[in-house]
Design a protein around this motif. Sequence first.
Motif, PDB file in Angstrom:
ATOM      1  N   ARG A 116      -4.785  -8.225  -2.928  1.00  0.00           N
ATOM      2  CA  ARG A 116      -5.423  -7.291  -1.999  1.00  0.00           C
ATOM      3  C   ARG A 116      -6.911  -7.134  -2.288  1.00  0.00           C
ATOM      4  O   ARG A 116      -7.547  -6.213  -1.757  1.00  0.00           O
ATOM      5  CB  ARG A 116      -4.759  -5.905  -2.073  1.00  0.00           C
ATOM      6  CG  ARG A 116      -3.313  -5.785  -1.640  1.00  0.00           C
ATOM      7  CD  ARG A 116      -2.951  -6.350  -0.310  1.00  0.00           C
ATOM      8  NE  ARG A 116      -3.269  -5.626   0.884  1.00  0.00           N
ATOM      9  CZ  ARG A 116      -2.354  -5.132   1.752  1.00  0.00           C
ATOM     10  NH1 ARG A 116      -1.071  -5.234   1.505  1.00  0.00           N
ATOM     11  NH2 ARG A 116      -2.737  -4.564   2.872  1.00  0.00           N
ATOM     12  N   ARG A 122       0.815  -1.222   0.000  1.00  0.00           N
ATOM     13  CA  ARG A 122       0.000   0.000   0.000  1.00  0.00           C
ATOM     14  C   ARG A 122       0.845   1.266   0.000  1.00  0.00           C
ATOM     15  O   ARG A 122       1.919   1.291   0.614  1.00  0.00           O
ATOM     16  CB  ARG A 122      -0.857   0.053   1.271  1.00  0.00           C
ATOM     17  CG  ARG A 122      -1.860  -1.069   1.397  1.00  0.00           C
ATOM     18  CD  ARG A 122      -2.992  -0.859   0.458  1.00  0.00           C
ATOM     19  NE  ARG A 122      -4.051  -1.826   0.664  1.00  0.00           N
ATOM     20  CZ  ARG A 122      -4.851  -2.231  -0.308  1.00  0.00           C
ATOM     21  NH1 ARG A 122      -4.729  -1.757  -1.519  1.00  0.00           N
ATOM     22  NH2 ARG A 122      -5.791  -3.106  -0.064  1.00  0.00           N
ATOM     23  N   PRO A 139     -14.857  -3.115  -8.795  1.00  0.00           N
ATOM     24  CA  PRO A 139     -15.108  -2.239  -7.628  1.00  0.00           C
ATOM     25  C   PRO A 139     -14.546  -2.816  -6.330  1.00  0.00           C
ATOM     26  O   PRO A 139     -14.387  -2.080  -5.347  1.00  0.00           O
ATOM     27  CB  PRO A 139     -16.643  -2.182  -7.564  1.00  0.00           C
ATOM     28  CG  PRO A 139     -17.104  -3.431  -8.230  1.00  0.00           C
ATOM     29  CD  PRO A 139     -16.100  -3.716  -9.308  1.00  0.00           C
ATOM     30  N   TRP A 168       0.379  -9.435   7.760  1.00  0.00           N
ATOM     31  CA  TRP A 168      -0.809  -9.178   6.927  1.00  0.00           C
ATOM     32  C   TRP A 168      -1.495 -10.500   6.568  1.00  0.00           C
ATOM     33  O   TRP A 168      -2.718 -10.626   6.656  1.00  0.00           O
ATOM     34  CB  TRP A 168      -0.377  -8.423   5.659  1.00  0.00           C
ATOM     35  CG  TRP A 168      -1.443  -8.386   4.606  1.00  0.00           C
ATOM     36  CD1 TRP A 168      -2.517  -7.545   4.568  1.00  0.00           C
ATOM     37  CD2 TRP A 168      -1.557  -9.229   3.452  1.00  0.00           C
ATOM     38  NE1 TRP A 168      -3.292  -7.826   3.464  1.00  0.00           N
ATOM     39  CE2 TRP A 168      -2.725  -8.848   2.767  1.00  0.00           C
ATOM     40  CE3 TRP A 168      -0.788 -10.270   2.933  1.00  0.00           C
ATOM     41  CZ2 TRP A 168      -3.136  -9.462   1.584  1.00  0.00           C
ATOM     42  CZ3 TRP A 168      -1.196 -10.884   1.752  1.00  0.00           C
ATOM     43  CH2 TRP A 168      -2.354 -10.481   1.089  1.00  0.00           C
ATOM     44  N   HIS A 184      -2.408   1.470  -4.106  1.00  0.00           N
ATOM     45  CA  HIS A 184      -1.335   0.478  -4.099  1.00  0.00           C
ATOM     46  C   HIS A 184       0.006   1.211  -4.236  1.00  0.00           C
ATOM     47  O   HIS A 184       0.050   2.401  -4.536  1.00  0.00           O
ATOM     48  CB  HIS A 184      -1.512  -0.468  -5.291  1.00  0.00           C
ATOM     49  CG  HIS A 184      -2.674  -1.412  -5.136  1.00  0.00           C
ATOM     50  ND1 HIS A 184      -2.530  -2.770  -5.068  1.00  0.00           N
ATOM     51  CD2 HIS A 184      -4.006  -1.195  -5.032  1.00  0.00           C
ATOM     52  CE1 HIS A 184      -3.717  -3.353  -4.941  1.00  0.00           C
ATOM     53  NE2 HIS A 184      -4.635  -2.411  -4.921  1.00  0.00           N
ATOM     54  N   ARG A 235      -5.330 -11.552   7.576  1.00  0.00           N
ATOM     55  CA  ARG A 235      -6.291 -11.782   6.487  1.00  0.00           C
ATOM     56  C   ARG A 235      -6.877 -13.198   6.586  1.00  0.00           C
ATOM     57  O   ARG A 235      -8.073 -13.402   6.404  1.00  0.00           O
ATOM     58  CB  ARG A 235      -5.571 -11.555   5.147  1.00  0.00           C
ATOM     59  CG  ARG A 235      -6.552 -11.307   4.033  1.00  0.00           C
ATOM     60  CD  ARG A 235      -5.890 -10.784   2.779  1.00  0.00           C
ATOM     61  NE  ARG A 235      -6.742 -11.162   1.682  1.00  0.00           N
ATOM     62  CZ  ARG A 235      -7.396 -10.330   0.902  1.00  0.00           C
ATOM     63  NH1 ARG A 235      -7.281  -9.039   1.048  1.00  0.00           N
ATOM     64  NH2 ARG A 235      -8.184 -10.773  -0.061  1.00  0.00           N
ATOM     65  N   CYS A 283     -10.828  -7.161  -2.059  1.00  0.00           N
ATOM     66  CA  CYS A 283     -11.614  -7.030  -0.829  1.00  0.00           C
ATOM     67  C   CYS A 283     -11.991  -8.411  -0.276  1.00  0.00           C
ATOM     68  O   CYS A 283     -12.703  -9.169  -0.936  1.00  0.00           O
ATOM     69  CB  CYS A 283     -12.879  -6.240  -1.132  1.00  0.00           C
ATOM     70  SG  CYS A 283     -14.010  -6.175   0.261  1.00  0.00           S
ATOM     71  N   THR A 295     -15.006   2.968  -3.593  1.00  0.00           N
ATOM     72  CA  THR A 295     -13.622   3.450  -3.462  1.00  0.00           C
ATOM     73  C   THR A 295     -13.091   3.748  -4.877  1.00  0.00           C
ATOM     74  O   THR A 295     -12.647   2.832  -5.564  1.00  0.00           O
ATOM     75  CB  THR A 295     -12.720   2.389  -2.804  1.00  0.00           C
ATOM     76  OG1 THR A 295     -12.928   1.149  -3.494  1.00  0.00           O
ATOM     77  CG2 THR A 295     -13.045   2.163  -1.353  1.00  0.00           C
TER      78      THR A 295
HETATM   79  C1  HEM Z   1     -10.380  -3.787   0.729  1.00  0.00           C
HETATM   80  C2  HEM Z   1     -14.286  -2.512  -1.876  1.00  0.00           C
HETATM   81  C3  HEM Z   1     -17.205  -4.197   1.641  1.00  0.00           C
HETATM   82  C4  HEM Z   1     -13.314  -5.366   4.275  1.00  0.00           C
HETATM   83  C5  HEM Z   1     -11.202  -3.313  -0.256  1.00  0.00           C
HETATM   84  C6  HEM Z   1     -10.736  -2.743  -1.498  1.00  0.00           C
HETATM   85  C7  HEM Z   1     -11.819  -2.377  -2.217  1.00  0.00           C
HETATM   86  C8  HEM Z   1     -12.986  -2.723  -1.451  1.00  0.00           C
HETATM   87  C9  HEM Z   1     -11.825  -1.703  -3.578  1.00  0.00           C
HETATM   88  C10 HEM Z   1      -9.268  -2.552  -1.896  1.00  0.00           C
HETATM   89  C11 HEM Z   1      -8.855  -3.538  -2.970  1.00  0.00           C
HETATM   90  C12 HEM Z   1      -7.514  -3.202  -3.574  1.00  0.00           C
HETATM   91  O1  HEM Z   1      -6.820  -2.371  -3.042  1.00  0.00           O
HETATM   92  O2  HEM Z   1      -7.159  -3.758  -4.610  1.00  0.00           O
HETATM   93  C13 HEM Z   1     -15.419  -2.835  -1.132  1.00  0.00           C
HETATM   94  C14 HEM Z   1     -16.775  -2.600  -1.564  1.00  0.00           C
HETATM   95  C15 HEM Z   1     -17.606  -3.056  -0.573  1.00  0.00           C
HETATM   96  C16 HEM Z   1     -16.750  -3.595   0.480  1.00  0.00           C
HETATM   97  C17 HEM Z   1     -17.160  -1.983  -2.907  1.00  0.00           C
HETATM   98  C18 HEM Z   1     -19.106  -3.060  -0.472  1.00  0.00           C
HETATM   99  C19 HEM Z   1     -19.940  -2.791  -1.458  1.00  0.00           C
HETATM  100  C20 HEM Z   1     -16.406  -4.737   2.615  1.00  0.00           C
HETATM  101  C21 HEM Z   1     -16.883  -5.441   3.775  1.00  0.00           C
HETATM  102  C22 HEM Z   1     -15.784  -5.738   4.539  1.00  0.00           C
HETATM  103  C23 HEM Z   1     -14.610  -5.251   3.832  1.00  0.00           C
HETATM  104  C24 HEM Z   1     -18.355  -5.740   4.078  1.00  0.00           C
HETATM  105  C25 HEM Z   1     -15.704  -6.438   5.868  1.00  0.00           C
HETATM  106  C26 HEM Z   1     -16.643  -6.499   6.770  1.00  0.00           C
HETATM  107  C27 HEM Z   1     -12.190  -4.989   3.553  1.00  0.00           C
HETATM  108  C28 HEM Z   1     -10.823  -5.125   4.046  1.00  0.00           C
HETATM  109  C29 HEM Z   1      -9.982  -4.678   3.014  1.00  0.00           C
HETATM  110  C30 HEM Z   1     -10.843  -4.278   1.922  1.00  0.00           C
HETATM  111  C31 HEM Z   1     -10.415  -5.641   5.416  1.00  0.00           C
HETATM  112  C32 HEM Z   1      -8.460  -4.607   3.027  1.00  0.00           C
HETATM  113  C33 HEM Z   1      -7.874  -5.886   2.421  1.00  0.00           C
HETATM  114  C34 HEM Z   1      -6.367  -5.861   2.287  1.00  0.00           C
HETATM  115  O3  HEM Z   1      -5.771  -4.796   2.161  1.00  0.00           O
HETATM  116  O4  HEM Z   1      -5.772  -6.944   2.286  1.00  0.00           O
HETATM  117  N1  HEM Z   1     -12.584  -3.311  -0.257  1.00  0.00           N
HETATM  118  N2  HEM Z   1     -15.439  -3.417   0.099  1.00  0.00           N
HETATM  119  N3  HEM Z   1     -15.028  -4.656   2.666  1.00  0.00           N
HETATM  120  N4  HEM Z   1     -12.163  -4.477   2.286  1.00  0.00           N
HETATM  121 FE1  HEM Z   1     -13.792  -4.066   1.158  1.00  0.00          FE
END
Ligand code: HEM
Length: 491
Positions: free
Chosen positions: A431, A97, A425, A122, A365, A126, A433, A359
């Motif tokens: 990474r 990141r 999305p 990490w 990244h 995860r 979601c 987002t």
């Molecule tokens: C990371 C989208 C819901 C937990 C992300 C990323 C995106 C995203 C775009 C970053 C991916 C990347 O950098 O390539 C979304 C969208 C959601 C959603 C559009 C709902 C419509 C959730 C939910 C949770 C969650 C419900 C957990 C309860 C996380 C976590 C990360 C993450 C922990 C970080 C993962 C990492 O860096 O390894 N999400 N998310 N997200 N999301 Fe979501």
Amino acid sequence: MEYYTLALLFLSIFTIILLSKLFSKSKQILPPGPKPWHIIGSILELGDKPHHAVAELSKKYGPIMSLKLGSKTIIVISSPEVAQEMFLKHDLAFSSRAVPHATAAGNHDKFSMVWLPVGPKWRDLRKIAIIQLFTSQTLDASQIIRQKKVNELIDYARQCGERGMPIDIGRAAFTTSLNLLSNTFFSMDLASHASSYSQEFKVLFESLLEMGGKPNLSDFFPLVKYLDLQGVLRRTTFLVNKIIGIFEEVIDGRLKDPIESVKDDVLGKLLKNVENNELDLDDVKHLLLDLFVAGTDTTSSTLEWAMTELLRNPKAMKKAQLEVEEVLGKQGPVQELDISKLPYLQAIVKETLRLHPPTPFLVPHKATKDVQLCNYFVPENSTVWVNVWSIGRNSSVWTNPKSFYPERFLENDIDVKGRDFELIPFGSGRRICPGMPLANRMTNLMLVSLLHSFNWKCVHNETNLTELEVEEKFGLTLQKVVPLQAIPLLR
Ligand code: HEM
């Protein structure tokens, strides 16, 4: 003769070195981009909606563009092809990141799954989150909680409708998402629809996301970061401490009370990880912070945008209501299992995520080494913004990109799972979601339940929502500037 051979050998070596230098120089061409101003680079060009600004610049400079923001090099990706090469060919090199200075608040960057670089810590966090929350088995087991919370949302909407009162859709969806997570984690509600707590939580989480995404001089000029000129770190520290304080109260209650301490919810399981020395208490608090902040606002804003688009497109709303009625009849409640039988509903959610990805730049990244991407040189430590907002509106990818037309997803099998790069999305690669399976269940269930139980009367200029009312506010996530208010009329 020997003299000539030696001279020839030296000449050959010299030529090879020269050619290889020239060749590697020609390969070190940064992607095109606007000419930077001295010291500040292109900071002033970002305005208050950087995703719009860089989308416009990309029209001129192309789908891979470089920007100088202070001392930072930013690489902006705006086409499915470049995103595909990034995630398929160079995922590891891009899977850490670009960590904003604001995340140093409460040392969050040292513990957070969202911000830690790819590495053992990490990976462990995860893995624990996925096993305890996001596998199909755990999601099936927690289905009953989601059903209960969505039923409460419908009851609340019914009560408002009976009194002719509008509901703030984003706030109601936020309260539902918040309680849905808090019941999965702690077996308790954190707020009720009627109380002001849910709004306080919403403001807390949204402010945190705004601080995380706000262009901050401390990020562009690391030398002055200790001055915190815009007060971003100060404000974020206040917010992080406040949220962590709430979790500490819940954890303390759990540790002190023998009845509470045997609960087998997610917190119970995380505390077992602490007992087994797989995690420490700080890991648990920051993991909760990550999951609540990443999981509530993204989901509720998707629902709010879906309802906004449906109110602007009454034919699509009617079609979705007919679909659910044909498949399930008039009686509720709808269950998660039913969603797979509702292709138009699922198409609406995809179309919403195409036009309004929560987002817009994913979570930024960083290149951890020099990379050749689509024949351009991306230097180590560059920040990478994948502009999924502009990919979703790109006319060379989508027909009539600005129209809300869910039918397009009935005609193709494009999905949001990170393999179809025109619609990412949730990101892609390592990474991606981890909450995607939960997010899909939550948004689809909330949306279908609201459509099945009610017709909706919009309080903003009837169904003719103005441009102002679809205006976005930029942060790590995109918010609606004017919250959507609508009156639910029982069907
Ligand atoms: C990371 C989208 C819901 C937990 C992300 C990323 C995106 C995203 C775009 C970053 C991916 C990347 O950098 O390539 C979304 C969208 C959601 C959603 C559009 C709902 C419509 C959730 C939910 C949770 C969650 C419900 C957990 C309860 C996380 C976590 C990360 C993450 C922990 C970080 C993962 C990492 O860096 O390894 N999400 N998310 N997200 N999301 Fe979501």
